[in-house]
Motif scaffolding. Structure first.
Motif, PDB file in Angstrom:
ATOM      1  N   THR A  19     -10.190  -2.144 -11.980  1.00 14.39           N
ATOM      2  CA  THR A  19      -8.883  -1.909 -11.369  1.00 14.39           C
ATOM      3  C   THR A  19      -7.868  -2.938 -11.849  1.00 14.39           C
ATOM      4  OG1 THR A  19      -9.932  -0.965  -9.412  1.00 14.39           O
ATOM      5  CG2 THR A  19      -7.636  -1.654  -9.188  1.00 14.39           C
ATOM      6  N   LYS A  20      -8.283  -4.199 -11.949  1.00 12.37           N
ATOM      7  CA  LYS A  20      -7.389  -5.238 -12.462  1.00 12.37           C
ATOM      8  C   LYS A  20      -6.956  -4.910 -13.890  1.00 12.37           C
ATOM      9  CE  LYS A  20      -6.799  -8.937 -10.610  1.00 12.37           C
ATOM     10  NZ  LYS A  20      -5.760  -9.448  -9.688  1.00 12.37           N
ATOM     11  N   ARG A  25       0.822  -1.217   0.000  1.00 10.70           N
ATOM     12  CA  ARG A  25       0.000   0.000   0.000  1.00 10.70           C
ATOM     13  C   ARG A  25       0.852   1.261   0.000  1.00 10.70           C
ATOM     14  NH1 ARG A  25      -3.634  -1.565   5.110  1.00 10.70           N
ATOM     15  NH2 ARG A  25      -1.496  -1.884   5.860  1.00 10.70           N
ATOM     16  N   GLY A  34     -16.241  -2.711 -10.571  1.00 12.29           N
ATOM     17  CA  GLY A  34     -15.158  -1.876 -10.063  1.00 12.29           C
ATOM     18  C   GLY A  34     -13.848  -2.615  -9.854  1.00 12.29           C
ATOM     19  N   TYR A  35     -13.908  -3.760  -9.222  1.00  8.06           N
ATOM     20  CA  TYR A  35     -12.689  -4.540  -8.960  1.00  8.06           C
ATOM     21  C   TYR A  35     -12.042  -4.969 -10.274  1.00  8.06           C
ATOM     22  CZ  TYR A  35      -9.805  -8.417  -7.181  1.00  8.06           C
ATOM     23  OH  TYR A  35      -8.773  -9.273  -6.889  1.00  8.06           O
ATOM     24  N   SER A  83      -3.692  -9.136  -3.970  1.00  9.75           N
ATOM     25  CA  SER A  83      -4.833  -8.401  -4.508  1.00  9.75           C
ATOM     26  C   SER A  83      -5.837  -8.155  -3.396  1.00  9.75           C
ATOM     27  CB  SER A  83      -5.494  -9.194  -5.636  1.00  9.75           C
ATOM     28  OG  SER A  83      -6.536  -8.462  -6.240  1.00  9.75           O
ATOM     29  N   SER A  84      -6.615  -7.082  -3.527  1.00  9.16           N
ATOM     30  CA  SER A  84      -7.634  -6.774  -2.530  1.00  9.16           C
ATOM     31  C   SER A  84      -8.898  -6.260  -3.203  1.00  9.16           C
ATOM     32  CB  SER A  84      -7.133  -5.723  -1.538  1.00  9.16           C
ATOM     33  OG  SER A  84      -8.175  -5.339  -0.666  1.00  9.16           O
ATOM     34  N   ARG A 112     -11.129  -4.790  -1.873  1.00  7.25           N
ATOM     35  CA  ARG A 112     -11.487  -3.530  -1.227  1.00  7.25           C
ATOM     36  C   ARG A 112     -10.851  -2.329  -1.916  1.00  7.25           C
ATOM     37  NH1 ARG A 112     -10.551  -7.072   2.960  1.00  7.25           N
ATOM     38  NH2 ARG A 112      -8.424  -6.308   3.262  1.00  7.25           N
ATOM     39  N   GLY A 113      -9.976  -2.580  -2.895  1.00  8.52           N
ATOM     40  CA  GLY A 113      -9.379  -1.486  -3.645  1.00  8.52           C
ATOM     41  C   GLY A 113      -7.895  -1.301  -3.351  1.00  8.52           C
ATOM     42  N   GLY A 114      -7.254  -0.526  -4.201  1.00 13.44           N
ATOM     43  CA  GLY A 114      -5.846  -0.202  -4.005  1.00 13.44           C
ATOM     44  C   GLY A 114      -4.875  -1.034  -4.803  1.00 13.44           C
ATOM     45  N   ASP A 115      -5.367  -1.952  -5.648  1.00 15.37           N
ATOM     46  CA  ASP A 115      -4.451  -2.783  -6.430  1.00 15.37           C
ATOM     47  C   ASP A 115      -3.597  -1.958  -7.381  1.00 15.37           C
ATOM     48  OD1 ASP A 115      -5.407  -4.998  -5.162  1.00 15.37           O
ATOM     49  OD2 ASP A 115      -6.129  -6.016  -6.960  1.00 15.37           O
ATOM     50  N   ASP A 116      -4.172  -0.885  -7.930  1.00 18.49           N
ATOM     51  CA  ASP A 116      -3.403  -0.053  -8.850  1.00 18.49           C
ATOM     52  C   ASP A 116      -2.298   0.707  -8.118  1.00 18.49           C
ATOM     53  OD1 ASP A 116      -5.428   1.312  -7.521  1.00 18.49           O
ATOM     54  OD2 ASP A 116      -5.949   2.597  -9.227  1.00 18.49           O
TER      55      ASP A 116
END
Length: 254
Positions: free
Chosen positions: A107-108, A43, A103-104, A63-64, A66-70
């Motif tokens: 992001t992927k 993160r 959404g997920y 991977s999550s 919940r977001g933040g992978d990018d």
């Protein structure tokens, strides 16, 4: 043998990849926030430079939903550039990230494009949903209080694959030479999520009834159209029924 870094190295998929690579004689660094040897927080990138030093291959399993992978991918790419030794960054993605407006998934897809534009050598593998996810979704819905049935999205076809078969493929791809976007990988059977849910409930001895619930929106429509399927890439051999048998016997995974 190569020095290989595996993000999410203690997770459901990452731990299997780590085991397979070590069995092949590689030096493997399993990264996670709780790792004693390589404590890394993707993160903020903390600990990445030390873990990346001298690594030739990176397998990115962390991977999550919940977001933040990018954001994590940005830190990983920057650290790989600074190390100057990474020749192949292997990324596990999902079939349908380019057609399902979830959404997920978006992001992927963004991470895929970041890797492709990074200037690094990359390998990207997309797979269908894991058996575990189908079981977890059904189990979660079965726990809803005051609901007499198990509600699942109606008419959504799913092609689940065994996580250990995906781990086998990632271990094959974790070589110094990048392969770009490789062929997608799907499970051996396509059924609706409702059918898979009934199979799971029967396996655990539940008599509860599955109720298909129609949903609204473009994301649900894309799922119903088969956006997460790869029927022409049914490389997996372990069926959902076999997965359930192993789960109930408690025999684990090969």
């Amino acid at each position: 043998m190569s020095t290989i870094l595996v993000t999410g190295g203690t997770g459901n998929l990452g731990a299997l990849v780590v085991g397979r690579l070590r069995d092949r004689g590689h030096e493997v660094r399993a990264l996670s926030r709780s790792s004693a040897a390589y404590p890394v927080d993707l993160r903020d990138g903390g600990g990445l430079d030390a873990a990346m030093a001298g690594a030739q291959v990176v397998v990115h399993c962390a991977s999550s939903p919940r977001g933040g992978d990018d954001v994590a991918a940005g830190h990983l790419i920057a650290a790989a550039r600074r190390a100057g030794t990474v020749t192949n960054l292997v990324y596990i993605s999902i079939v349908g990230v380019d057609v399902v407006p979830f959404g997920y998934y978006r992001t992927k897809l963004r991470v895929e494009r970041m890797l492709e534009d990074s200037g690094l050598g990359v390998t990207i593998l997309r797979t269908t949903q894991f058996h575990d996810l189908v079981a977890e979704v059904t189990a979660s819905m079965a726990k809803l209080p005051l609901v007499p049935v198990v509600p699942l999205p109606k008419g959504v076809p799913v092609q689940p694959i065994a996580v250990e078969e995906v781990a086998d493929r990632l271990a094959e791809l974790a070589v110094p030479d990048p392969a770009g976007r490789v062929a997608d990988m799907g499970g051996p059977e396509v059924r609706t999520l409702e059918e898979w849910g009934r199979a799971y409930l029967a396996a655990v001895g539940s008599r509860r009834r599955v109720a298909g619930v129609p949903l609204a929106g473009r994301t649900y429509a894309a799922f119903r159209r088969g956006g997460i399927l790869a029927p022409d890439r049914a490389a997996g051999r372990i069926t959902f029924g076999e997965y359930l048998e192993r789960r109930e016997r408690g025999t684990g995974r090969p």
